[in-house]
Design a protein around this motif. Structure first.
Motif, PDB file in Angstrom:
ATOM      1  N   GLY A 236     -12.055   7.099   0.091  1.00  0.00           N
ATOM      2  CA  GLY A 236     -13.314   7.282   0.797  1.00  0.00           C
ATOM      3  C   GLY A 236     -13.758   8.731   0.795  1.00  0.00           C
ATOM      4  O   GLY A 236     -14.936   9.036   0.549  1.00  0.00           O
TER       5      GLY A 236
ATOM      6  N   GLN B  59     -17.094  10.079  -1.137  1.00  0.00           N
ATOM      7  CA  GLN B  59     -18.139  10.788  -0.395  1.00  0.00           C
ATOM      8  C   GLN B  59     -18.406  12.163  -0.999  1.00  0.00           C
ATOM      9  O   GLN B  59     -19.563  12.598  -1.097  1.00  0.00           O
TER      10      GLN B  59
ATOM     11  N   PHE C 269     -20.419  11.612  -4.139  1.00  0.00           N
ATOM     12  CA  PHE C 269     -21.814  11.323  -3.813  1.00  0.00           C
ATOM     13  C   PHE C 269     -22.576  12.620  -3.506  1.00  0.00           C
ATOM     14  O   PHE C 269     -23.721  12.804  -3.953  1.00  0.00           O
TER      15      PHE C 269
ATOM     16  N   GLU D  29     -24.816   4.645  -5.633  1.00  0.00           N
ATOM     17  CA  GLU D  29     -23.804   4.087  -4.730  1.00  0.00           C
ATOM     18  C   GLU D  29     -23.450   2.657  -5.129  1.00  0.00           C
ATOM     19  O   GLU D  29     -22.271   2.284  -5.168  1.00  0.00           O
TER      20      GLU D  29
ATOM     21  N   PHE E  34     -17.343   3.941   2.697  1.00  0.00           N
ATOM     22  CA  PHE E  34     -17.993   4.117   1.404  1.00  0.00           C
ATOM     23  C   PHE E  34     -19.515   4.100   1.430  1.00  0.00           C
ATOM     24  O   PHE E  34     -20.138   4.368   0.400  1.00  0.00           O
ATOM     25  N   ARG E  35     -20.118   3.780   2.562  1.00  0.00           N
ATOM     26  CA  ARG E  35     -21.565   3.974   2.660  1.00  0.00           C
ATOM     27  C   ARG E  35     -21.813   5.475   2.778  1.00  0.00           C
ATOM     28  O   ARG E  35     -21.093   6.173   3.491  1.00  0.00           O
ATOM     29  N   ARG E  36     -22.820   5.977   2.067  1.00  0.00           N
ATOM     30  CA  ARG E  36     -23.097   7.412   2.119  1.00  0.00           C
ATOM     31  C   ARG E  36     -23.215   7.874   3.567  1.00  0.00           C
ATOM     32  O   ARG E  36     -23.985   7.311   4.346  1.00  0.00           O
ATOM     33  N   GLU E  37     -22.476   8.913   3.909  1.00  0.00           N
ATOM     34  CA  GLU E  37     -22.397   9.368   5.293  1.00  0.00           C
ATOM     35  C   GLU E  37     -23.759   9.753   5.855  1.00  0.00           C
ATOM     36  O   GLU E  37     -24.027   9.547   7.045  1.00  0.00           O
ATOM     37  N   THR E  38     -24.618  10.298   5.017  1.00  0.00           N
ATOM     38  CA  THR E  38     -25.934  10.730   5.489  1.00  0.00           C
ATOM     39  C   THR E  38     -26.832   9.556   5.879  1.00  0.00           C
ATOM     40  O   THR E  38     -27.869   9.759   6.523  1.00  0.00           O
TER      41      THR E  38
END
Length: 379
Positions: A79, A83, A86, A115, A245-249
């Protein structure tokens, strides 16, 4: 299968286009209405990545996937690396000639496409990949299976005015779709759709009944109840996958609120006891034992089930009486009017029709995506 283990020279522009086209074709076959919001993002990303000017970006993606495959899977470590990649690719895309005149929205669309591509490639490595995740999924699913047999809205202090079987059924179906997709964003869309149905219900009731919306005080109990009704597959792993794994932003604002509430619903279910369901602990344990017995009876052989049912006929009648769900689950048959019976029959027909259509749609999505992805790597 290994993830891009070959460290051969970067493909030609023609090979890039062929690889992306094959992979995109496989994705198109798996699309559903839930993923419609991300379709434009994804195909816009692929369209630009097919161009000769994108060869450097494509090499970076392949190199990252190859380097990750050399190490043992570790959800948290993977993860962090994903990130970081990304963030690195976001900077590369913003400064790339292909996006020189792009708007903020166009760049965001490209990052959504990136993503989806990366995480679909890494899905087998990153989703429910450890024995601990499998055990946690089984624990949550088994606990929900027991709670389904006796938990009713009043156990969660849900006001009767908010009992809306039609809305709840839609929310249940949205949450149950999460395993139909492999990207964090599309899984999150399923969770958000479920939560937005609940939110709309609260808003509509507040407008039509002159009530003041109470926010989380009523939202979370309904979400817990919907989660119990849905028993979504691999809930623990799906939540963990989105978190890591979802983009943190993008995990901010409304999205973060809904995700946090669903995580809270899962934790409530894991730690549930009599007090949390507004009942005595002894009564809660009695319900749990009855539910376990009912589960055992449902999986036993016909002969053993018959003998067990004979010796526990009174208990089984109680389980059967409490086991009904949609609709009018809290109503007594003899108290239903002719109009209500007609409404019940209409709702039943709608439910069966929708379920049949959903089943057909999901069957169409059952293309072997692994083979499609393998064809990309071999190109």
């Amino acid at each position: 299968p290994p993830l891009l283990l070959s460290l051969s020279p970067a493909p030609t522009d023609r090979q890039n286009s062929k690889s992306l086209s094959l992979w995109a074709g496989g994705q198109a076959a798996m699309e559903s209405p839930t993923s419609a919001a991300s379709r434009v993002d994804f195909y816009g990303f692929l369209d630009r990545m097919r161009r000769p000017e994108a060869a450097d970006l494509f090499r970076s993606i392949k190199s990252f996937l190859a380097s990750l495959s050399l190490d043992e899977p570790s959800a948290e470590a993977d993860g962090a690396r994903v990130q970081a990649f990304f963030a690195e690719m976001e900077a590369a895309i913003r400064g790339h000639p292909l996006w020189a005149d792009a708007t903020h929205q166009e760049i965001d669309h490209a990052l959504e496409g990136l993503e989806k591509y990366i995480m679909t490639k890494l899905f087998d490595r990153t989703f429910a990949a450890s024995p601990e995740d499998a055990a946690a999924d089984a624990e949550v699913s088994d606990k929900i299976g027991l709670l389904q047999r006796f938990v009713r809205p009043h156990h969660l202090d849900i006001p009767k005015v908010l009992n809306n079987e039609a809305s709840w059924l839609i929310a249940v179906k949205e949450l149950q779709k999460i395993n139909s997709f492999k990207s964090p964003w599309e899984k999150l869309l399923c969770m958000m759709s479920c939560c937005q149905v609940i939110n709309n219900l609260l808003l509509n009731v507040s407008m039509t009944n002159d009530r003041t919306p109470s926010g989380a005080d009523e939202f979370l109990p309904i979400l817990i109840y919907i989660t119990i009704k849905a028993n979504p597959p691999q809930l623990h792993s799906n939540l963990k996958f989105v978190q890591l794994f979802r983009r943190e932003t993008k995990l901010v604002s409304e999205v973060e609120y809904y995700l946090t509430n669903l995580i809270s619903a899962k934790m409530f279910i894991i730690n549930v006891n009599g007090h949390s369901l507004s009942m005595e602990e002894s009564e809660f344990q009695k319900h749990m034992e009855s539910a376990k017995l009912g589960t055992q009876m449902s999986v036993a052989s016909p002969s053993s089930s018959q003998g067990l049912a004979t010796s526990t006929s009174g208990l089984q009648k109680q389980i059967d009486a409490e086991g009904s769900r949609f609709p009018f689950m809290d109503s007594e048959t003899e108290n239903l009017t002719q109009a209500e019976l007609k409404q019940l029959h209409g709702l039943y027909r709608k439910t069966v029709t929708r379920y049949t259509l959903l089943s057909k749609a999901l069957r169409k999505l059952s293309i072997d995506e692994d083979q499609l992805l393998a064809s990309v790597d071999d190109s």
